[in-house]
Design a protein around this motif. Structure first.
Motif, PDB file in Angstrom:
ATOM      1  N   LEU A  81       0.832  -1.210   0.000  1.00 58.98           N
ATOM      2  CA  LEU A  81       0.000   0.000   0.000  1.00 58.98           C
ATOM      3  C   LEU A  81       0.867   1.260   0.000  1.00 58.98           C
ATOM      4  CD1 LEU A  81      -2.772  -0.973   2.594  1.00 58.98           C
ATOM      5  CD2 LEU A  81      -2.969  -0.902   0.112  1.00 58.98           C
ATOM      6  N   MET A  82       1.955   1.258   0.772  1.00 55.74           N
ATOM      7  CA  MET A  82       2.838   2.416   0.793  1.00 55.74           C
ATOM      8  C   MET A  82       3.487   2.641  -0.564  1.00 55.74           C
ATOM      9  SD  MET A  82       2.785   4.067   3.552  1.00 55.74           S
ATOM     10  CE  MET A  82       1.130   3.620   4.055  1.00 55.74           C
ATOM     11  N   ALA A  83       3.816   1.557  -1.275  1.00 53.41           N
ATOM     12  CA  ALA A  83       4.406   1.707  -2.622  1.00 53.41           C
ATOM     13  C   ALA A  83       3.409   2.373  -3.570  1.00 53.41           C
ATOM     14  CB  ALA A  83       4.822   0.340  -3.149  1.00 53.41           C
ATOM     15  N   GLU A  84       2.121   2.018  -3.473  1.00 55.76           N
ATOM     16  CA  GLU A  84       1.109   2.663  -4.313  1.00 55.76           C
ATOM     17  C   GLU A  84       0.931   4.136  -3.917  1.00 55.76           C
ATOM     18  OE1 GLU A  84      -0.290   1.419  -6.900  1.00 55.76           O
ATOM     19  OE2 GLU A  84       0.694  -0.533  -6.663  1.00 55.76           O
ATOM     20  N   LYS A  85       0.955   4.421  -2.595  1.00 54.87           N
ATOM     21  CA  LYS A  85       0.801   5.807  -2.158  1.00 54.87           C
ATOM     22  C   LYS A  85       1.991   6.666  -2.572  1.00 54.87           C
ATOM     23  CE  LYS A  85      -2.164   4.995   1.859  1.00 54.87           C
ATOM     24  NZ  LYS A  85      -2.286   5.111   3.336  1.00 54.87           N
ATOM     25  N   LEU A  86       3.184   6.055  -2.609  1.00 58.85           N
ATOM     26  CA  LEU A  86       4.354   6.826  -3.046  1.00 58.85           C
ATOM     27  C   LEU A  86       4.250   7.225  -4.507  1.00 58.85           C
ATOM     28  CD1 LEU A  86       7.185   4.844  -1.226  1.00 58.85           C
ATOM     29  CD2 LEU A  86       6.539   7.211  -0.791  1.00 58.85           C
ATOM     30  N   LYS A  87       3.521   6.455  -5.287  1.00 57.69           N
ATOM     31  CA  LYS A  87       3.336   6.805  -6.707  1.00 57.69           C
ATOM     32  C   LYS A  87       2.269   7.871  -6.888  1.00 57.69           C
ATOM     33  CE  LYS A  87       4.676   2.160  -8.201  1.00 57.69           C
ATOM     34  NZ  LYS A  87       4.215   0.898  -8.850  1.00 57.69           N
ATOM     35  N   ASP A  88       1.382   8.027  -5.888  1.00 59.17           N
ATOM     36  CA  ASP A  88       0.323   9.030  -5.972  1.00 59.17           C
ATOM     37  C   ASP A  88       0.865  10.361  -5.419  1.00 59.17           C
ATOM     38  OD1 ASP A  88      -1.952  10.451  -6.152  1.00 59.17           O
ATOM     39  OD2 ASP A  88      -3.160   9.176  -4.833  1.00 59.17           O
ATOM     40  N   ALA A 100      10.116   6.586  -4.431  1.00 60.10           N
ATOM     41  CA  ALA A 100      10.413   7.924  -3.927  1.00 60.10           C
ATOM     42  C   ALA A 100      11.355   8.665  -4.861  1.00 60.10           C
ATOM     43  CB  ALA A 100      11.023   7.828  -2.527  1.00 60.10           C
ATOM     44  N   ASN A 101      12.288   7.928  -5.455  1.00 58.72           N
ATOM     45  CA  ASN A 101      13.207   8.571  -6.385  1.00 58.72           C
ATOM     46  C   ASN A 101      12.485   9.010  -7.651  1.00 58.72           C
ATOM     47  OD1 ASN A 101      15.632   9.440  -7.463  1.00 58.72           O
ATOM     48  ND2 ASN A 101      16.064   7.463  -8.423  1.00 58.72           N
ATOM     49  N   SER A 102      11.516   8.217  -8.100  1.00 59.19           N
ATOM     50  CA  SER A 102      10.767   8.604  -9.299  1.00 59.19           C
ATOM     51  C   SER A 102       9.935   9.859  -9.055  1.00 59.19           C
ATOM     52  CB  SER A 102       9.854   7.445  -9.729  1.00 59.19           C
ATOM     53  OG  SER A 102       8.878   7.190  -8.727  1.00 59.19           O
ATOM     54  N   HIS A 103       9.590  10.113  -7.801  1.00 56.57           N
ATOM     55  CA  HIS A 103       8.840  11.329  -7.507  1.00 56.57           C
ATOM     56  C   HIS A 103       9.677  12.571  -7.758  1.00 56.57           C
ATOM     57  CE1 HIS A 103       5.616  13.607  -5.684  1.00 56.57           C
ATOM     58  NE2 HIS A 103       6.506  14.240  -4.910  1.00 56.57           N
ATOM     59  N   SER A 104      10.999  12.438  -7.701  1.00 57.69           N
ATOM     60  CA  SER A 104      11.860  13.598  -7.979  1.00 57.69           C
ATOM     61  C   SER A 104      11.675  14.080  -9.409  1.00 57.69           C
ATOM     62  CB  SER A 104      13.322  13.237  -7.704  1.00 57.69           C
ATOM     63  OG  SER A 104      13.729  12.174  -8.555  1.00 57.69           O
ATOM     64  N   ARG A 105      11.410  13.152 -10.358  1.00 57.00           N
ATOM     65  CA  ARG A 105      11.176  13.583 -11.751  1.00 57.00           C
ATOM     66  C   ARG A 105       9.907  14.416 -11.837  1.00 57.00           C
ATOM     67  NH1 ARG A 105      12.007   7.641 -13.224  1.00 57.00           N
ATOM     68  NH2 ARG A 105      14.257   7.388 -13.157  1.00 57.00           N
ATOM     69  N   ARG A 106       8.887  14.005 -11.124  1.00 53.66           N
ATOM     70  CA  ARG A 106       7.666  14.794 -11.122  1.00 53.66           C
ATOM     71  C   ARG A 106       7.910  16.178 -10.521  1.00 53.66           C
ATOM     72  NH1 ARG A 106       5.390   9.808  -9.318  1.00 53.66           N
ATOM     73  NH2 ARG A 106       5.192  10.605  -7.194  1.00 53.66           N
ATOM     74  N   LEU A 107       8.730  16.196  -9.483  1.00 54.66           N
ATOM     75  CA  LEU A 107       9.037  17.491  -8.885  1.00 54.66           C
ATOM     76  C   LEU A 107       9.815  18.386  -9.848  1.00 54.66           C
ATOM     77  CD1 LEU A 107      10.085  16.380  -5.274  1.00 54.66           C
ATOM     78  CD2 LEU A 107       7.932  17.422  -5.988  1.00 54.66           C
ATOM     79  N   MET A 108      10.734  17.789 -10.606  1.00 53.68           N
ATOM     80  CA  MET A 108      11.491  18.584 -11.578  1.00 53.68           C
ATOM     81  C   MET A 108      10.572  19.128 -12.671  1.00 53.68           C
ATOM     82  SD  MET A 108      14.546  18.814 -10.504  1.00 53.68           S
ATOM     83  CE  MET A 108      15.326  19.452 -11.987  1.00 53.68           C
TER      84      MET A 108
END
Length: 607
Positions: free
Chosen positions: A248-255, A290-298
């Motif tokens: 569940l945490m892995a899915e939330k990290l993608k959201d 969590a690392n993939s979220h950095s691309r969204r932030l960029m």
């Protein structure tokens, strides 16, 4: 003033409506002098209007007919009397009651003095009462001020009155200075000048303190509610790690909307030490998310930068339009300053135009400098971007592909290295746990050995104590035996001396009784024995029926703690002419007693 004089048609002095003309000044002055009151000048408008007077007050008891009388009992929720407006004289009226009449004091006299008001005051002191005034008359006068809860009257023409509310005290204070007359009597005992003042009562202070504590509790409750309302909500509890929660945490990290919540849970799991060899892969996948979220932030940052650039462009265009407007305004002022139009303006108009032109030029120069600064910043940013992009343009496509492959290999190498570090950490943890168990076993065995040794030491100490006690007992017994031995030796020595001197023991029998022969007395060897013989002789002479050896020993032990009963008995047996032993009692009560018989021996010798 005119309306007041027109309304003075008569004076009501009693329920029989005895009236007199107010215009007759002589009659008015005579009535005031008979009452002992200076003439009162009834001037000025009423103090309070009729709607705010006490509803239970009878307006028919007024002094003047034809106009609203002044009611001395003023209402209000305030605890203080309402201030009198400056320049307005307070006019009090005669107050008629059933059993008494109240006459106001001279208005030219200063107001009566009062003490400081105690907190929560509901009790007043009333002095100057007539001697014949009773509790009913007092209640009748002061009940117009409000509800009375208690009246405490003294024999010395004063009383204390307690009201139900605090504002009623102010009405009672208003009656201070009035002269009270019982009925129509002019006797001195039926008249008196009232003095009303604040009184300090324990009940009032207690009720006031209770109210203050109640207000404080309400204030604390209100503040507590405000604090609870303003307090930020508590964070949600962190769930414990499990395979299901990790997915569940892995899915939330993608959201994107739930990323902050999920990342806080992930940090808590790391701090709790949930990472193990089994859960390492799950944590690695969450780290990748969590690392993939950095691309969204960029990408979000790039979008905001684009919005900022657009906003800058809009601001620059708006500033250019404003600057164009100021240029046009300055051109208008320059055109007005030319000789053709300038001569037609007055001096004041010319001055204003010149001031406006200078202000417009200053504002135009400021905006133009700001616009030039923005353009210079854009040129500098463009040059930096060109410098950064030039190597990328020169780099061929092959180099970019190789760089992508290198980055992928680097990421894979990093992941393998992290896995290896995780395995090493797991091995080290296992080694530490094993070493900890070994140390715990060693410490446990050492603690057991130490406990056994302590128990053995305690047992040895107890044995040593018992041996020491036995040794002391043996020593005491040995000392007693030595003393007895020395006594026996002394007795033997005396017997030998007696035999050498030719003395023998004789035994005589009388009838069925046999009496033991008394050995001849021997000389005393020391001063101590002589002193003991004297003390024992005195003691036994006082006790004519004799005393047992224990009684003698307890008495002599106070004088000499080292003396023993055996020494005393041996000394008495060596002097048979002075002391004799008798048996008293029968059976179990049989007892040996020693008696003093020296005087009997003297008598026998003299005979």
């Amino acid at each position: 003033m005119a309306a007041g004089t027109e309304g003075l048609e008569g004076i009501v002095m009693s329920p029989s409506q005895i009236s007199m003309n107010v215009t007759d000044t002589t009659a008015w002055a005579t009535a005031m002098n008979n009452l002992g009151i200076a003439p009162v000048r009834l001037t000025g408008p009423p103090l309070v209007s009729d709607p705010i007077c006490v509803p239970a007050f009878d307006h028919g008891l007024g002094l003047m007919t034809g106009m609203a009388p002044v009611n001395p009992m003023m209402t209000g929720i305030s605890l203080l009397r309402p201030p009198v407006p400056p320049g307005l004289s307070v006019v009090k009226e005669i107050i008629h009651c059933t059993s008494c009449t109240l006459f106001p004091a001279n208005p030219n006299l200063p107001p009566p003095a009062t003490r400081d008001r105690p907190p929560g005051c509901k009790t007043v002191f009333v002095g100057g009462l007539p001697e014949n005034a009773g509790e009913d008359e007092i209640r009748e006068v002061f009940e117009q001020c409000g509800e009375i809860t208690a009246i405490r009257k003294s024999k010395k023409n004063f009383c204390h009155i307690r009201f139900a509310e605090e504002f009623m005290v102010d009405k009672a204070i208003y009656l201070s200075g009035y002269r009270m007359r019982l009925g129509s009597s002019t006797d001195k005992k039926d008249t008196g000048r009232l003095h009303v003042d604040f009184a300090q009562a324990r009940d009032d202070l207690y009720e006031w303190e209770c109210k203050q504590r109640m207000f404080a509790r309400e204030e604390r409750h209100r503040r507590m509610l405000e604090d609870e309302h303003l307090r930020p909500p508590s964070p949600a509890p962190i769930v414990h790690y499990s395979e299901h929660e990790a997915s569940l945490m892995a899915e939330k990290l993608k959201d994107e909307s739930k990323f902050s919540e999920a990342i806080s849970v992930l940090l808590a799991w790391f701090e709790r030490g949930e990472v193990t060899r089994r859960s390492a892969n799950n944590f690695y996948s969450m780290i990748q998310s969590a690392n993939s979220h950095s691309r969204r932030l960029m990408s979000e940052k790039a979008a905001h930068e684009q919005e900022m650039e657009d906003a800058k462009e809009r601001f620059k265009n708006a500033l250019a339009r404003i600057l164009t407007g100021f240029e046009q305004i300055v051109a208008v002022f320059k055109a007005a300053s030319k000789q053709k139009a300038w001569d037609h303006f007055s001096k004041a108009q010319r001055k204003n135009i010149e001031i406006w032109r200078k202000q417009a030029e200053e504002i135009r120069n400021v905006h133009s400098e700001e616009l030039m600064g923005i353009r210079r910043e854009e040129e500098m940013e463009m040059s930096d971007d060109d410098y950064e992009e030039s190597p990328n343009k020169l780099a061929p496509l092959e180099e970019s592909a190789l760089a992508a492959q290198a980055r992928a290999l680097k990421e894979e190498n990093d992941s393998l290295r992290w896995q290896l570090d995780a395995y090493r950490n797991e091995v080290e943890l296992l080694k530490q746990e094993q070493g900890m168990f070994q140390r715990m076993d060693e410490s446990h065995t050492k603690e057991q050995q130490l406990q056994f040794q302590q128990q053995a030491m305690q047992g040895m100490q107890q044995q040593l104590l018992t041996l020491q006690e036995e040794c002391r007992k043996k020593e005491l017994e040995l000392e007693k035996m030595k003393e007895e031995n020395s006594q026996v030796q002394a007795l033997l020595a005396t017997l030998k001396e007696k035999e050498m001197n030719g003395f023998t023991l004789s035994v005589s029998t009388q009838g069925s009784q046999t009496s033991e022969g008394c050995p001849a007395s021997r000389p005393l060897k020391s001063e101590k024995e002589a002193l003991l013989v004297g003390i024992i002789s005195t003691f036994l002479h006082v006790h004519p029926f004799g005393a047992n050896i224990e009684y003698l020993w307890s008495y002599l032990q106070r004088l000499d703690a080292k003396i023993s009963s055996g020494e005393i008995e041996m000394l008495l047996s060596q002097l048979p002419h002075m002391f004799k032993q008798e048996f008293t009692g029968v059976g179990a009560t049989l007892e040996k007693r020693w008696k003093f018989c020296a005087f009997e021996g003297i008598k026998t010798v003299s005979q």
